[in-house]
Write a protein that holds these residues in place. Structure first.
Motif, short mmCIF file in Angstrom:
data_model
loop_
_atom_site.label_atom_id
_atom_site.label_comp_id
_atom_site.label_asym_id
_atom_site.label_seq_id
_atom_site.Cartn_x
_atom_site.Cartn_y
_atom_site.Cartn_z
N ARG A 131 0.31 -0.61 0.06
CA ARG A 131 0.07 0.24 0.69
C ARG A 131 0.67 1.19 -0.03
NH1 ARG A 131 -3.44 2.78 -2.48
NH2 ARG A 131 -4.16 4.48 -1.05
N SER A 132 2.04 0.99 0.81
CA SER A 132 2.50 2.11 0.84
C SER A 132 3.39 2.05 -0.76
CB SER A 132 3.84 2.63 1.82
OG SER A 132 4.45 0.81 1.17
N GLU A 133 3.84 1.62 -1.27
CA GLU A 133 4.39 1.62 -2.55
C GLU A 133 3.14 2.16 -2.83
OE1 GLU A 133 5.87 -2.70 -3.16
OE2 GLU A 133 7.83 -1.74 -2.87
N MET A 182 0.77 9.53 -5.68
CA MET A 182 0.99 10.66 -5.55
C MET A 182 1.35 11.13 -6.77
SD MET A 182 1.36 11.13 -1.67
CE MET A 182 3.22 9.90 -1.46
N SER A 183 2.45 10.93 -7.29
CA SER A 183 3.32 10.97 -8.54
C SER A 183 2.40 11.13 -9.91
CB SER A 183 4.26 10.11 -9.05
OG SER A 183 3.85 8.63 -9.34
N ASP A 184 0.98 10.44 -9.32
CA ASP A 184 0.11 11.16 -10.86
C ASP A 184 0.10 12.33 -11.03
OD1 ASP A 184 -2.37 11.27 -11.85
OD2 ASP A 184 -1.74 9.15 -13.08
N ARG A 185 -0.21 12.87 -12.45
CA ARG A 185 -0.89 14.47 -12.67
C ARG A 185 -1.99 14.93 -11.92
NH1 ARG A 185 0.92 16.80 -18.22
NH2 ARG A 185 2.71 16.56 -17.29
N LEU A 239 -4.27 11.58 1.37
CA LEU A 239 -2.70 10.15 0.73
C LEU A 239 -2.02 10.66 1.66
CD1 LEU A 239 -3.49 10.25 -2.92
CD2 LEU A 239 -3.61 8.46 -1.84
N LEU A 240 -1.40 11.86 1.64
CA LEU A 240 -0.46 12.12 2.16
C LEU A 240 -1.01 11.46 4.05
CD1 LEU A 240 0.06 16.11 0.81
CD2 LEU A 240 1.85 13.65 1.62
N ARG A 241 -2.18 11.98 4.67
CA ARG A 241 -2.68 11.66 6.01
C ARG A 241 -2.43 9.98 6.02
NH1 ARG A 241 -6.99 15.53 5.38
NH2 ARG A 241 -8.62 14.09 4.72
N GLU A 242 -3.10 9.19 5.06
CA GLU A 242 -2.24 7.93 4.56
C GLU A 242 -1.22 7.38 5.02
OE1 GLU A 242 -3.68 3.48 2.64
OE2 GLU A 242 -4.73 5.84 1.66
N GLN A 243 -0.20 7.98 4.36
CA GLN A 243 1.31 7.45 4.27
C GLN A 243 1.59 8.09 5.59
OE1 GLN A 243 4.02 10.55 2.34
NE2 GLN A 243 4.85 8.31 1.11
N PRO A 276 5.11 4.83 9.50
CA PRO A 276 6.40 3.58 10.40
C PRO A 276 6.02 2.54 10.62
CG PRO A 276 5.11 5.86 11.45
CD PRO A 276 4.41 5.29 9.79
N VAL A 277 4.76 1.77 9.87
CA VAL A 277 4.91 0.79 10.28
C VAL A 277 5.52 -0.08 9.31
CG1 VAL A 277 3.18 -2.03 9.85
CG2 VAL A 277 2.65 0.20 10.82
N VAL A 278 5.54 0.03 8.07
CA VAL A 278 6.72 0.14 6.82
C VAL A 278 8.15 -0.12 7.22
CG1 VAL A 278 7.52 0.47 4.58
CG2 VAL A 278 5.09 0.12 5.31
N ASP A 279 8.87 1.24 8.05
CA ASP A 279 9.67 1.96 8.55
C ASP A 279 10.51 0.45 8.80
OD1 ASP A 279 10.60 3.40 6.54
OD2 ASP A 279 9.38 4.61 7.83
N CYS A 280 9.63 0.30 10.40
CA CYS A 280 9.94 -0.86 10.98
C CYS A 280 9.20 -2.28 10.39
CB CYS A 280 9.07 -0.44 12.19
SG CYS A 280 9.19 -1.75 14.04
#
Length: 358
Positions: free
Chosen positions: A11-13, A19-22, A34-38, A43-47
């Motif tokens: 999901r993070s990917e 977000m890169s979509d125009r 999207l920024l809120r969800e990210q 923190p979960v993904v990085d851990c």
């Protein structure tokens, strides 16, 4: 758990690609969502990535250990192996904490209410010091605050004060402050040098939004009046103060902190919505008794949570039996020395309960 973690990575990917979509970049509301969800998922993904990295390092070290014959090199590999095992264990624990069910109110702003309790003028002075303590803490966190309603005493004390705290994760941290705060000290008015005990109560409420509570106009009375007490220029010379009376609950809100009647009315309704939302939350907590018992001091407002002992310079939090002898630092806003252990203890208690349910 690992399926959930892999889904979080995917999901993070996806979020990065979106977000890169125009079209998304030109849609401010979609981009904000999207920024809120990210911010919530990273923190979960990085851990999890650090956990996997430690796991890979353990496998590599195990292979090196099998092929290495030199005693010194074997010792170095064993030390590295142990470090990676410790790191993996820590990250496994951190992941469990990160995956605990979230309080849906944790990211909300907060409305706090401080009331003087038993002890007369001394209780009001103590309430004033507790308010000052929170002001320092809020400033240290870089949050914003504004007073919504206040009732002061002539000696510089506080009978009651309501104030709003705006900041990321404010409720997730400040919710542990709800309860009865007790002080033990010799009041300035005490000629015999005897130690007195006074109290104040603190209520921490997640700020309600318009969609949370719908207020029926028939259920309220709005009174407009001239502000009283010490005010700035124009505050006491116009009918700017607002008093709301909510008939079904008997809640009365008096707002006079702003020069504008419109602003005072807005603050009064915000405070009323929050108090009604809080009543609903308290009702739900009583119904879900098991969940309340799995938390540390975030439910019962009548619970004595902390004692501030001035003669001994100590603060004791009764929920986790923690005592620190740094009263001055604590009152100056260094609340983390108790809040961090409180949050950790609450997480451990929830983890234990979750493991027992499996």
């Amino acid at each position: 758990m690992f399926e959930q973690l892999e889904e979080a990575v995917m999901r993070s990917e996806e979020i990065v690609r979106e977000m890169s979509d125009r079209e998304v970049a030109n849609d401010s509301e979609r981009l904000k969502a999207l920024l809120r969800e990210q911010a919530e998922i990273m923190p979960v993904v990085d851990c999890y990535r650090e956990y996997k990295k430690a796991s890979d390092a353990i496998e590599e070290n195990m292979e090196l250990l099998r092929d290495e014959n030199d005693p010194e090199m074997r010792q170095m590999i064993k030390e590295d192996l142990q470090e990676e095992k410790n790191l993996k264990e820590k990250k496994a624990h951190d992941l469990k904490v990160l995956l605990l069910p979230k309080d849906p109110n944790d990211n909300r702003n907060v409305i706090m209410e401080i009331r003087s309790g038993a002890g007369g003028d001394e209780a009001a002075l103590f309430a004033s010091e507790i308010y000052r303590m929170y002001c320092h803490f809020i400033d240290r966190k870089g949050w914003k605050m504004s007073v919504m309603e206040s009732e002061l005493t002539g000696l510089g004390g506080i009978k009651k004060i309501n104030f709003c705290v705006e900041g990321k994760g404010a409720y997730s941290i400040l919710k542990y402050e709800s309860g009865v705060h007790r002080v033990q000290r010799v009041p300035q008015t005490e000629s015999g040098g005897r130690i007195h005990t006074s109290t104040c109560t603190v209520a921490v409420m997640p700020e309600a939004e318009d969609v949370d509570i719908v207020i029926n106009e028939k259920d309220i009375r709005i009174d407009v009046m001239r502000a009283s007490g010490n005010g700035g220029q124009c505050v006491n010379t116009t009918d700017s103060a607002i008093r709301l009376t909510h008939y079904p609950t008997g809640i009365v809100i008096y707002s006079q902190t702003e020069k504008s009647q419109i602003q005072n009315k807005e603050k009064a309704f915000n405070l009323l919505r929050t108090k009604l939302y809080d009543l609903e939350l308290q009702k739900r907590q009583k119904e879900a008794s098991d969940e309340r018992l799995s938390q540390i001091g975030t439910g019962d407002r009548s619970e004595k949570i902390r004692t501030y002992n001035f003669p001994q310079g100590r603060v004791t939090d009764h929920r986790i039996n923690l005592t620190i002898y740094q009263l001055d630092r604590f009152l100056d806003g260094d609340l983390e020395m108790i809040l961090d252990p409180l949050i950790a203890a609450d997480q451990e208690k929830k983890l234990l309960r979750m493991n027992e349910e499996k």
